[in-house]
Design a protein around this motif. Structure first.
Motif, PDB file in Angstrom:
ATOM      1  N   UNK A 202     -35.189 -49.142  52.380  1.00 33.38           N
ATOM      2  CA  UNK A 202     -33.494 -49.383  51.826  1.00 33.38           C
ATOM      3  C   UNK A 202     -32.933 -47.658  52.642  1.00 33.38           C
ATOM      4  N   UNK A 203     -33.585 -47.105  53.799  1.00 37.12           N
ATOM      5  CA  UNK A 203     -33.917 -45.779  54.093  1.00 37.12           C
ATOM      6  C   UNK A 203     -31.489 -45.615  54.481  1.00 37.12           C
ATOM      7  N   UNK A 308     -34.879 -57.400  55.576  1.00 39.89           N
ATOM      8  CA  UNK A 308     -35.980 -56.473  55.680  1.00 39.89           C
ATOM      9  C   UNK A 308     -36.788 -57.030  53.703  1.00 39.89           C
ATOM     10  N   UNK A 309     -36.274 -57.087  52.734  1.00 37.22           N
ATOM     11  CA  UNK A 309     -37.243 -57.144  51.328  1.00 37.22           C
ATOM     12  C   UNK A 309     -37.740 -58.392  51.153  1.00 37.22           C
ATOM     13  N   UNK A 310     -36.925 -59.537  52.191  1.00 34.23           N
ATOM     14  CA  UNK A 310     -38.170 -60.755  51.853  1.00 34.23           C
ATOM     15  C   UNK A 310     -38.820 -60.809  52.994  1.00 34.23           C
ATOM     16  N   UNK A 311     -38.555 -60.187  54.022  1.00 35.99           N
ATOM     17  CA  UNK A 311     -39.719 -59.686  55.174  1.00 35.99           C
ATOM     18  C   UNK A 311     -40.929 -59.057  54.044  1.00 35.99           C
ATOM     19  N   UNK A 426     -41.131 -58.393  39.471  1.00 41.14           N
ATOM     20  CA  UNK A 426     -40.202 -59.210  39.210  1.00 41.14           C
ATOM     21  C   UNK A 426     -39.065 -58.752  40.333  1.00 41.14           C
ATOM     22  N   UNK A 427     -38.533 -57.683  41.151  1.00 43.29           N
ATOM     23  CA  UNK A 427     -36.911 -57.745  41.679  1.00 43.29           C
ATOM     24  C   UNK A 427     -37.558 -58.034  43.309  1.00 43.29           C
ATOM     25  N   UNK A 428     -38.994 -57.518  43.698  1.00 44.27           N
ATOM     26  CA  UNK A 428     -39.183 -57.643  45.200  1.00 44.27           C
ATOM     27  C   UNK A 428     -39.387 -59.053  45.422  1.00 44.27           C
ATOM     28  N   UNK A 429     -39.876 -59.830  44.552  1.00 43.06           N
ATOM     29  CA  UNK A 429     -40.222 -60.964  44.594  1.00 43.06           C
ATOM     30  C   UNK A 429     -38.969 -61.883  44.518  1.00 43.06           C
ATOM     31  N   UNK A 430     -37.974 -61.527  44.058  1.00 39.71           N
ATOM     32  CA  UNK A 430     -36.879 -62.044  43.651  1.00 39.71           C
ATOM     33  C   UNK A 430     -36.500 -62.482  42.611  1.00 39.71           C
ATOM     34  N   UNK A 431     -37.328 -62.729  41.331  1.00 40.70           N
ATOM     35  CA  UNK A 431     -37.324 -63.041  39.767  1.00 40.70           C
ATOM     36  C   UNK A 431     -35.821 -62.224  39.162  1.00 40.70           C
ATOM     37  N   UNK A 432     -36.408 -60.820  39.862  1.00 41.69           N
ATOM     38  CA  UNK A 432     -35.214 -59.951  38.496  1.00 41.69           C
ATOM     39  C   UNK A 432     -33.651 -61.020  38.898  1.00 41.69           C
TER      40      UNK A 432
END
Length: 882
Positions: A202-203, A308-311, A426-432
């Motif tokens: 997230x730069x 880019x997070x999904x990737x 939890x955040x990175x894998x979309x659960x949060x």
């Protein structure tokens, strides 16, 4: 022209008029223009990348024939992105000329190759070329992973194709770099690349190609798959390595990032892979986005960051599968039971079966709670991770309203080990974002400025991490006050919840603090917090900016400002929570924001407010009481230095109450003794001392005493900036004796401490002394940094009156630039305004400075003509200068 995979129709044929140079130049120009015209941000871009590769194929083959006469023992290969037929508008054209010694004289061969390469340069092509024998390639590939990777993508263009086959045989996995060793080396290379980009996808200005989550992630898994299976990852048969859903994600991510990179090259007119601020605006317009509650550029970048997070999520799964299959395929892992749903497999947690989440959806969170209670668990088994991502659809309204799920989420926030790491997972894998839809709205949301280094969701995770570290005493040396305060909080989980919600209202077009407070209250009620705890969390979210604002924009040496803030806070518990959250928020916003000056201001505000609360809000201390106490303390210090009471009265009679209200007794003693010993009253007196003697650790304190005339502040500011120093605070006292007494606290321009050698301190004093002797301030000629110039900020002024202090408060918000304070000082002088103090705050590309002003004869500025003229002069001067 619409995007089309019909490359031949798009490019046409390279004609042969007999003038190869003219034919190639025309073909390149027309083909490039057609390819760029065919681009649409909403259509697949792969055909255009292939089209440019084919365009170059035709040109290079033609030039090759013209200059080599298809000499035996030579082969022209396309490598890198060109070899993959992924050639972006301004990407380098990487080629390898493979040679076989044969019977051709070396001089003749080298001359042909030289003419060929020169001809390509003459055509304006950016060619990266190498000339090697098979033996060279074999030796270099064995020694260098980058060379090996390049050769894996080699594609024959023209020449002796037997050489390409021989090259493939010599560099095959059974000869060098087997799949396991290749993968291990690529992981090291990836870690080094991520180090270069700060491990942050997230730069503010990400690199589309190389930043975490960029195109290089896809290329990496493709290279490993090619080495292991001889084909790209999405062509590996079966679902073991890539299931149908993941295959679709990979295709979509590659296409989206390629479209962005294509548009970026066109916008920049060169091989530019950084999404710089100016290009972000241009691409947002290209995508057809318009400003609304969110700026068009923020909408565009949110889509980018989400992609880019999904990737990154998919890349993590694939790399773990590779790790398990390629590096640990022979390792016998004995499952150790944890409970009825999970086992420990080595250092990873794994689901017992593929129904663990479907049968008990609460396990979506319980998995992370289990990890938080078992420090020996370092991660999640790749198959379980894949199940977890697939099971996200189980998070429905029924799931969100399940009391057991709510308890599990609070248990996660209260986990004794690695809580923030689990929350990040939890955040990175979309659960949060699915569980808390209000959080889902800020995922990937950027703020188009230089102040916020991260997207809102990434910033939130940073703030939670800081609050957790304070509670765990990880930062005792760096943050001694915050750590001590955090460790006595009644219930730390309330601080984590406040941190989770403090910025959650951003991007909705209203006051994010108020919007976040509403969401926080709903969260607390749904998760079973009682009224007291709910009230505290809601108050923290609503007021999370207040302490920072007061410390940096108000005169906190004034007991009445302290009393007002203490009345607002009301209790010591609120003060402790707010102080800890504020320090975490500043550090989680931008790593460069936190410095000794901000730390000292917050520490001073916290300490004075706690004293006021313990003294009782009904028993405030008055200004006169502070003034008298300071005078007595300073007099006591000076008595030991030989001063008599009448001496001090003579020296102090020209100083007003503000001087004794805002300065410490020891500083007043320092000033007084220096003035008394300074015999040349017509010459300026400048003293500099280092932090150990000042109230601010690592700041440098500058004291000057000079004839009270116009331009003193402007000359001092210009001189300090010319020396690369940044003013954090300025206190100006005009006496009745015709002299001004000024105090500056300075740091380096980047916020770091000034070199504390006596030579440096003497240089500052001498330079300032000479500057004050000049008639006017010197002009600052340094260039404004590119990143700052990317932002166009109209100057805003705001005026308020302080009847108690009898001065006018001017707030100026504008774009930062060299010489800004000197310009403002010049305006004050030209407008006949006396400056009594300044609070300087730089927030990325924006400055928000506060000035305390009076008329030359004293008293606040007059409403109407005088104030209007001042504000007009400021906006006209700064905006025209912009």
């Amino acid at each position: 022209m619409s995007n089309t995979p019909d490359v031949e129709h798009l490019l046409g044929q390279l004609t042969d008029s007999g003038d190869w140079r003219k034919d190639c130049q025309s073909y390149l120009q027309q083909g490039q223009a057609r390819i760029e015209d065919a681009f649409s941000p909403h259509q697949p871009v792969a055909p255009l990348l292939r089209a440019r590769s084919d365009l170059l194929d035709s040109v290079l083959k033609r030039v090759w024939r013209e200059h080599t006469n298809e000499m035996a023992g030579l082969s022209l290969l396309a490598v890198g992105g060109y070899g993959r037929r992924e050639l972006f508008p301004h990407s380098d054209i990487d080629i390898l000329i493979l040679i076989d010694a044969g019977d051709t004289p070396a001089a003749e061969r080298d001359e042909c190759i030289g003419h060929f390469v020169t001809a390509l340069w003459d055509l304006g092509l950016h060619v990266g070329h190498s000339v090697r024998t098979l033996d060279d390639c074999e030796a270099q590939a064995k020694a260098d992973l980058t060379v090996m990777t390049t050769l894996m993508e080699a594609r024959g263009l023209v020449g002796d194709h037997i050489l390409l086959s021989a090259l493939a045989a010599r560099t095959a996995p059974e000869k060098m770099w087997d799949a396991a060793s290749f993968f291990k080396a690529k992981l090291v290379e990836r870690a080094q690349r991520h180090d270069n980009f700060g491990h942050v996808e997230y730069a503010l200005e990400p690199n589309v190609k190389s930043s975490p989550g960029g195109l290089r992630e896809i290329q990496l898994v493709n290279w490993v798959a090619q080495r292991a299976f001889g084909t790209a990852i999405d062509e590996v048969p079966g679902d073991d390595f890539l299931n149908a859903q993941e295959r679709q994600i990979l295709h979509q991510s590659r296409d989206y990032l390629s479209r962005v990179r294509f548009a970026l090259h066109v916008a920049a007119g060169r091989d530019e892979n950084r999404l710089l601020f100016d290009y972000q605006r241009q691409l947002a317009a290209k995508w057809g986005l318009e400003d609304g509650d969110k700026l068009a550029v923020e909408q565009f970048m949110q889509e980018y960051f989400r992609s880019v997070q999904v990737l990154n999520q998919l890349s993590e799964v694939l790399l773990r599968i590779f790790d398990q299959r390629l590096l640990h395929s022979e390792d016998a892992q004995t499952d150790i039971a944890i409970d009825e749903d999970f086992v420990r497999r080595g250092h990873l947690i794994a689901a017992r079966n593929d129904q663990v989440f479907a049968a008990r959806p609460v396990n979506l969170f319980r998995l992370f709670v289990v990890i938080g209670h078992h420090p020996e668990i370092e991660g999640i088994d790749p198959e379980t991770l894949r199940q977890l991502r697939t099971a996200r659809s189980l998070i429905t309204d029924e799931f969100r309203n399940d009391p057991d799920v709510a308890k599990m989420f609070i248990a996660l926030l209260s986990a004794p080990h690695n809580m923030t790491k689990q929350l990040r997972r939890l955040w990175r894998h979309g659960l949060l974002g699915r569980y808390l839809p209000e959080f889902g709205r800020i995922v990937g949301q950027m703020q188009f400025d230089m102040f916020h280094s991260y997207t809102v969701d990434a910033h939130t995770m940073e703030v939670i991490a800081f609050t957790r570290r304070f509670s765990k005493a990880d930062f005792t040396e760096r943050f001694p006050v915050s750590t001590r305060v955090a460790q006595r909080l009644r219930r730390p989980v309330l601080l984590y919840i406040a941190a989770l919600y403090h910025d959650i209202g951003k991007g909705r077009g209203g006051d994010h603090s108020e919007l976040g407070a509403v969401d926080a209250e709903a969260f607390c009620q749904r998760h079973g917090l009682d009224a007291r705890d709910t009230g505290l969390v809601v108050w923290l979210v609503r007021n999370h900016l207040v302490m920072s604002t007061v410390s940096q924009r108000k005169d906190i040496s004034d007991p009445e400002e302290i009393q007002r803030f203490a009345s607002h806070v009301a209790t010591e518990e609120r003060l402790d929570y707010l102080y800890t959250l504020t320090v975490a928020d500043i550090n989680g916003t931008n790593p460069e924001l936190w410095n000794a000056w901000r730390a000292s201001l917050l520490r001073q505000l916290y300490t004075e407010t706690r004293r006021a609360l313990r003294r009782g809000l009904s028993n405030p201390i008055g200004r006169k009481e502070v003034v008298n106490a300071t005078r007595r303390a300073a007099a006591d210090l000076l008595e030991y230095r030989g001063f008599l009471e009448e001496d001090l009265e003579a020296l102090w009679e020209a100083r007003g109450d503000d001087y004794f209200l805002r300065e410490r007794p020891e500083d007043i003693a320092w000033h007084t003794e220096a003035i008394a010993d300074h015999h040349d009253l017509a010459a300026p007196l400048v003293l500099v001392r280092q932090a150990s003697d000042s109230p601010v650790a690592t700041a440098t304190q500058i004291f000057l005493h000079a004839k009270d005339e116009t331009h003193v502040f402007a000359k001092a500011c210009a001189s300090l900036e010319a020396m690369g120093l940044s003013i954090a605070d300025a206190r100006i006292y005009s006496g009745t004796d015709g002299a001004t007494l000024d105090t500056f606290f300075v740091l380096q321009a980047d916020g770091s401490p000034v070199d504390d050698t006596q030579e440096t301190l003497n240089h500052i004093a001498d330079t300032l002394t000479e500057a004050l002797k000049r008639e006017r301030a010197r002009t600052i000629s340094r260039r404004t940094p590119r990143t700052v110039k990317s932002f166009h900020i109209a100057t805003e002024t705001q005026i308020s009156q302080d009847p108690e202090r009898q001065w006018t408060v001017l707030e100026v918000a504008t774009r930062d630039r060299p010489g800004l304070l000197a310009r403002l000082g010049q305006i004050f002088a030209d407008q006949g305004v006396a400056l009594q103090g300044a609070k300087i705050q730089t927030l990325g590309e924006r400055v928000e400075d506060v000035f305390f002003l009076t008329k030359l004869e004293g008293g606040p500025l007059e409403a109407g003509a005088q104030i209007d003229a001042l504000c007009h002069a400021i906006t006209e001067t700064l905006d025209n200068d912009d």
